[in-house]
Design an enzyme around this catalytic site. Structure first.
Site, PDB file in Angstrom:
ATOM      1  N   TYR A 132       0.805  -1.210   0.000  1.00  0.00           N
ATOM      2  CA  TYR A 132       0.000   0.000   0.000  1.00  0.00           C
ATOM      3  C   TYR A 132       0.846   1.271   0.000  1.00  0.00           C
ATOM      4  CZ  TYR A 132      -4.354  -2.540   0.999  1.00  0.00           C
ATOM      5  OH  TYR A 132      -5.458  -3.350   0.944  1.00  0.00           O
ATOM      6  N   LYS A 179       4.977 -14.998   3.725  1.00  0.00           N
ATOM      7  CA  LYS A 179       5.159 -15.895   2.582  1.00  0.00           C
ATOM      8  C   LYS A 179       6.657 -15.963   2.322  1.00  0.00           C
ATOM      9  CE  LYS A 179       3.471 -18.433  -0.695  1.00  0.00           C
ATOM     10  NZ  LYS A 179       2.781 -19.704  -0.463  1.00  0.00           N
ATOM     11  N   ASP A 212      -0.940 -18.996   2.933  1.00  0.00           N
ATOM     12  CA  ASP A 212      -1.903 -19.946   2.349  1.00  0.00           C
ATOM     13  C   ASP A 212      -2.346 -20.963   3.417  1.00  0.00           C
ATOM     14  OD1 ASP A 212       0.719 -20.853   2.364  1.00  0.00           O
ATOM     15  OD2 ASP A 212       0.656 -21.758   0.363  1.00  0.00           O
ATOM     16  N   ASP A 236      -5.327  -7.380   5.197  1.00  0.00           N
ATOM     17  CA  ASP A 236      -6.587  -6.963   4.582  1.00  0.00           C
ATOM     18  C   ASP A 236      -7.443  -8.183   4.263  1.00  0.00           C
ATOM     19  OD1 ASP A 236      -8.455  -5.248   3.310  1.00  0.00           O
ATOM     20  OD2 ASP A 236      -7.560  -5.705   1.356  1.00  0.00           O
ATOM     21  N   ASP A 240     -10.968 -10.008   6.501  1.00  0.00           N
ATOM     22  CA  ASP A 240     -12.305 -10.291   5.952  1.00  0.00           C
ATOM     23  C   ASP A 240     -12.681 -11.749   6.199  1.00  0.00           C
ATOM     24  OD1 ASP A 240     -12.440  -7.687   4.998  1.00  0.00           O
ATOM     25  OD2 ASP A 240     -13.155  -8.281   3.001  1.00  0.00           O
TER      26      ASP A 240
HETATM   27  C1  IPM Z   1      -9.987  -1.959   4.594  1.00  0.00           C
HETATM   28  C2  IPM Z   1     -10.374  -1.563   3.202  1.00  0.00           C
HETATM   29  C3  IPM Z   1      -9.306  -0.626   2.644  1.00  0.00           C
HETATM   30  C4  IPM Z   1      -7.995  -1.386   2.637  1.00  0.00           C
HETATM   31  C5  IPM Z   1      -9.632  -0.045   1.249  1.00  0.00           C
HETATM   32  C6  IPM Z   1     -10.915   0.761   1.257  1.00  0.00           C
HETATM   33  C7  IPM Z   1      -8.504   0.808   0.701  1.00  0.00           C
HETATM   34  O1  IPM Z   1     -10.546  -2.691   2.399  1.00  0.00           O
HETATM   35  O2  IPM Z   1      -9.908  -1.075   5.470  1.00  0.00           O
HETATM   36  O3  IPM Z   1      -9.741  -3.150   4.831  1.00  0.00           O
HETATM   37  O4  IPM Z   1      -7.723  -2.208   1.749  1.00  0.00           O
HETATM   38  O5  IPM Z   1      -7.205  -1.171   3.559  1.00  0.00           O
HETATM   39 MN    MN Z   2     -10.368  -4.601   3.488  1.00  0.00          MN
END
Ligand code: IPM
Ligand code: MN
Length: 342
Positions: A132, A179, A212, A236, A240
Site C-alpha cells: 500500500y 510468505k 496460504d 486486509d 475479511d
Molecule cells: C480496509 C479496506 C481498505 C484497505 C480499502 C478501502 C482501501 O478494504 O480497510 O480493509 O484495503 O485497507
Molecule cells: Mn479490506
C-alpha cells in the site's frame, strides 16, 4: 471533554456511524464530537479534493476519529480512497491496524464442528507500508505493452514496532503470517524481526505460518488463533476471512493506531456498501464495536465492556439486523444495543 472527530463518509457509513455516535453520547462519557460530514465522494466529484489541509488539521486536533466508510461506484480511481483513508493512516502514522474477530453467537458460525468453531482472535495488520506504500509506476499505460509495478515496502523499524504491538496485546499466542518461502527479501526481513521480537517476549507462545496455510487453518480451526501479525495486504484479506467466520463483515470492528502518539482512527471493517445504502439494512455493530475499541484506548474500559455485553445480549436475542438473523433496521438495532446498556 475529549474531542473525537467523526468522518461518516459514503454509502452506509453515515447510517452506522450515527448509531455509534448516539450510543457514545447517551453513555455520557465526556466525549465531544467534531463531525466532518463533507468528506465524501460528492465533495471529491465536485472539487477533485479528497481531504483538505483544513480537514487534516481538524482531525489531527482531535485525539481520535470515528470513521464510517469510503467508496462510491461513481468514483473509479483509487485516488479517492487513498486520498482519505490511506492518507489518514499514513500521515498520522497509524502503523497498527487492530482487527478483532469474536463469535458473538454460535448460530453465526459457518463451521459444523462446535468444538473448533469458536472465534476470538485479533489480526494485527501492518498499516503504513507494504504493497500500500504507493511506490511504483506504469510504463506504456493503456497500451498492449503496458507494464505496471507496485513495490512492496518492508522496513526493519516498521515491522519490528508492529510485531512488538502484537505481543503487547496477546493473551495466549502470537502467530506470524508471511510468505517467506516465496517472497525472498521481505520474507527475510520479517523473519529477522520476528526472531528478535520472540526473544524480547520469551513468555508468550509464538507460531509461524505461511499465508496460504494460515487461510486454511483459519477456516478449519479458528479457535487455534489468538493474535495474528501480518503485512498490509495479507492482513486486509485475512481480516475479511476472520470476520466472516465470526458471523459476517457487518459485525467486524477495527482500530488504526499509533501506540506511541495515542492517536486512533476507528472504523468498521466493512466498506460503504452502496447496494444497500439508505435502506436501513446496514448492521451498526461493526461501527459500534469500533466505538468500543475507541473507549478502550481512551481508558474507558468499563464503557467498552458495557458495549460488548450489550452487543452479546442483543445478538443472542436476535434483536439485530436481518443478515445476522434478526428483523431490525439499522436504527432499531442501534437502539436495541443502547437499551441493553441502560
Ligand atoms: C480496509 C479496506 C481498505 C484497505 C480499502 C478501502 C482501501 O478494504 O480497510 O480493509 O484495503 O485497507
Ligand atoms: Mn479490506
Amino acid at each position: 471533554m475529549t474531542l473525537v472527530a467523526v468522518v461518516p463518509g459514503d454509502g452506509i457509513g453515515p447510517e452506522v456511524t450515527a448509531e455509534a455516535v448516539q450510543l457514545l453520547t447517551e453513555m455520557q462519557l465526556g466525549l465531544e464530537f467534531d463531525v466532518l460530514d463533507h468528506i465524501n465522494a460528492d465533495t471529491y466529484l465536485a472539487t477533485g479534493e479528497s481531504l483538505s489541509a483544513g480537514d487534516l488539521d481538524r482531525i489531527g486536533r482531535a485525539g481520535s476519529v470515528l470513521f464510517g466508510a469510503v467508496g462510491d461506484p461513481r468514483v473509479r480511481t483509487p485516488d479517492y480512497a487513498r486520498g482519505v483513508l490511506l492518507r489518514l493512516r499514513f500521515e498520522l502514522d497509524l502503523y497498527v491496524n487492530h482487527r478483532p474477530s469474536f463469535l458473538w453467537d454460535e448460530r453465526l458460525s459457518p463451521l459444523r464442528d462446535a468444538r473448533r468453531r469458536h472465534v476470538d482472535c485479533v489480526i494485527v495488520r501492518e498499516n503504513s507500508e507494504g504493497l500500500y506504500a504507493g511506490i511504483g509506476g506504469s510504463l506504456r499505460p493503456g497500451t498492449d505493452n503496458e507494464i505496471a509495478i507496485d513495490e512492496e515496502v518492508n522496513t526493519y523499524q516498521g515491522v519490528s514496532r508492529l510485531i512488538d504491538y502484537a505481543f503487547s496485546v496477546a493473551r495466549r499466542s502470537v502467530t506470524l503470517v508471511d510468505k517467506a518461502n516465496a517472497v525472498r527479501n521481505g520474507g527475510q526481513l520479517w523473519q529477522r524481526c520476528w526472531r528478535e521480537a520472540t526473544r524480547r517476549h520469551p513468555d508468550m507462545q509464538h507460531h509461524h505460518l505461511y499465508v496460504d496455510a494460515a487461510a486454511m487453518k483459519l477456516v478449519a480451526d479458528p479457535s487455534a488463533f489468538d493474535v495474528i501479525v501480518t503485512n498490509n495486504s495479507y492482513g486486509d484479506i485475512l481480516s475479511d476471512l476472520a470476520a466472516q467466520l465470526a458471523g459476517g463483515i457487518g459485525m467486524a470492528a477495527s482500530a488504526n493506531l499509533n501506540p506511541q502518539s495515542g492517536f486512533g482512527l476507528y472504523e468498521p471493517v466493512h466498506g460503504s456498501a452502496p447496494d444497500i445504502a439508505g435502506q436501513g439494512l446496514a448492521n451498526p455493530i461493526g461501527a459500534i464495536l469500533s466505538a468500543a475499541l475507541l473507549c478502550e484506548n481512551l481508558a474507558l474500559d468499563r464503557a467498552a465492556s458495557a458495549i460488548r455485553a450489550a452487543v452479546a445480549e442483543t445478538v443472542t436475542a436476535r434483536r439485530c439486523t436481518a443478515e445476522i438473523g434478526g428483523t431490525l433496521t439499522t436504527a432499531q438495532a442501534g437502539a436495541a444495543i443502547r437499551a441493553a446498556i441502560r
